[in-house]
Design a protein around this motif. Sequence first.
Motif, PDB file in Angstrom:
ATOM      1  N   GLN A 144       4.551   1.987   1.840  1.00 50.21           N
ATOM      2  CA  GLN A 144       5.710   2.433   1.067  1.00 50.21           C
ATOM      3  C   GLN A 144       6.241   3.769   1.554  1.00 50.21           C
ATOM      4  O   GLN A 144       7.438   4.026   1.472  1.00 50.21           O
ATOM      5  CB  GLN A 144       5.353   2.495  -0.421  1.00 50.21           C
ATOM      6  CG  GLN A 144       5.080   1.128  -1.003  1.00 50.21           C
ATOM      7  CD  GLN A 144       4.379   1.180  -2.354  1.00 50.21           C
ATOM      8  OE1 GLN A 144       3.984   2.236  -2.827  1.00 50.21           O
ATOM      9  NE2 GLN A 144       4.199   0.011  -2.962  1.00 50.21           N
ATOM     10  N   ARG A 145       5.381   4.611   2.088  1.00 48.04           N
ATOM     11  CA  ARG A 145       5.785   5.933   2.581  1.00 48.04           C
ATOM     12  C   ARG A 145       6.012   5.960   4.081  1.00 48.04           C
ATOM     13  O   ARG A 145       6.220   7.022   4.659  1.00 48.04           O
ATOM     14  CB  ARG A 145       4.696   6.954   2.220  1.00 48.04           C
ATOM     15  CG  ARG A 145       4.526   7.165   0.736  1.00 48.04           C
ATOM     16  CD  ARG A 145       3.408   8.153   0.422  1.00 48.04           C
ATOM     17  NE  ARG A 145       3.626   9.420   1.090  1.00 48.04           N
ATOM     18  CZ  ARG A 145       2.633  10.192   1.565  1.00 48.04           C
ATOM     19  NH1 ARG A 145       1.378   9.825   1.447  1.00 48.04           N
ATOM     20  NH2 ARG A 145       2.907  11.332   2.157  1.00 48.04           N
TER      21      ARG A 145
ATOM     22  N   THR B 275       0.846  -1.190   0.000  1.00 44.66           N
ATOM     23  CA  THR B 275       0.000   0.000   0.000  1.00 44.66           C
ATOM     24  C   THR B 275       0.883   1.243   0.000  1.00 44.66           C
ATOM     25  O   THR B 275       2.054   1.199   0.386  1.00 44.66           O
ATOM     26  CB  THR B 275      -0.927   0.046   1.225  1.00 44.66           C
ATOM     27  OG1 THR B 275      -0.134   0.089   2.420  1.00 44.66           O
ATOM     28  CG2 THR B 275      -1.862  -1.156   1.256  1.00 44.66           C
ATOM     29  N   GLU B 276       0.313   2.347  -0.420  1.00 42.14           N
ATOM     30  CA  GLU B 276       1.069   3.594  -0.449  1.00 42.14           C
ATOM     31  C   GLU B 276       1.556   3.986   0.939  1.00 42.14           C
ATOM     32  O   GLU B 276       2.700   4.418   1.099  1.00 42.14           O
ATOM     33  CB  GLU B 276       0.223   4.721  -1.044  1.00 42.14           C
ATOM     34  CG  GLU B 276       0.978   6.037  -1.093  1.00 42.14           C
ATOM     35  CD  GLU B 276       0.139   7.210  -1.543  1.00 42.14           C
ATOM     36  OE1 GLU B 276       0.678   8.327  -1.508  1.00 42.14           O
ATOM     37  OE2 GLU B 276      -1.030   7.017  -1.917  1.00 42.14           O
TER      38      GLU B 276
END
Length: 146
Positions: free
Chosen positions: A84-85, A80-81
């Motif tokens: 990743q962030r 998921t974003e």
Amino acid sequence: MGIQSTKAKTLRLIHRRFRPQRFLEGVKLVQKRNVKVMVDLIAGLPGDSLDDVRRSLDWVLEHDAYDYLMLYPLSLLPSTELRQRSRELGLSAMPHPPYFVTRTPEMDAVARSKGVNVGLIDEGVANRTIVKTRNKQHTTNKQIGK
């Protein structure tokens, strides 16, 4: 209806938009057609402090904008974003399912657990899905994502 938070900065960080007046109008239209409205909030989002989670809960309650109010702990699911962030956002999470966030720059797991004890529920959010209905409250031990 997943609003996740009512704090503009938090919603920008997770690339979500929230227009309070349009949301309230939508809730009323749906309820007018006898459709029950479930509103989802998430504890542990980047940018949200303990007080921000309380403010989001209070906003939904004050506007009577729900039939079922759900408060979930944030999970950093693989691919998921947000996962990743996570380093950029300062988020730490469990390395294995259910991948709950354990720390954010704004709060740690202890604060997050205490934070949801705001009159709606009597226990922390760590392994729980919290449900508030107009008539009663439910706490379940079902883990999110299973």
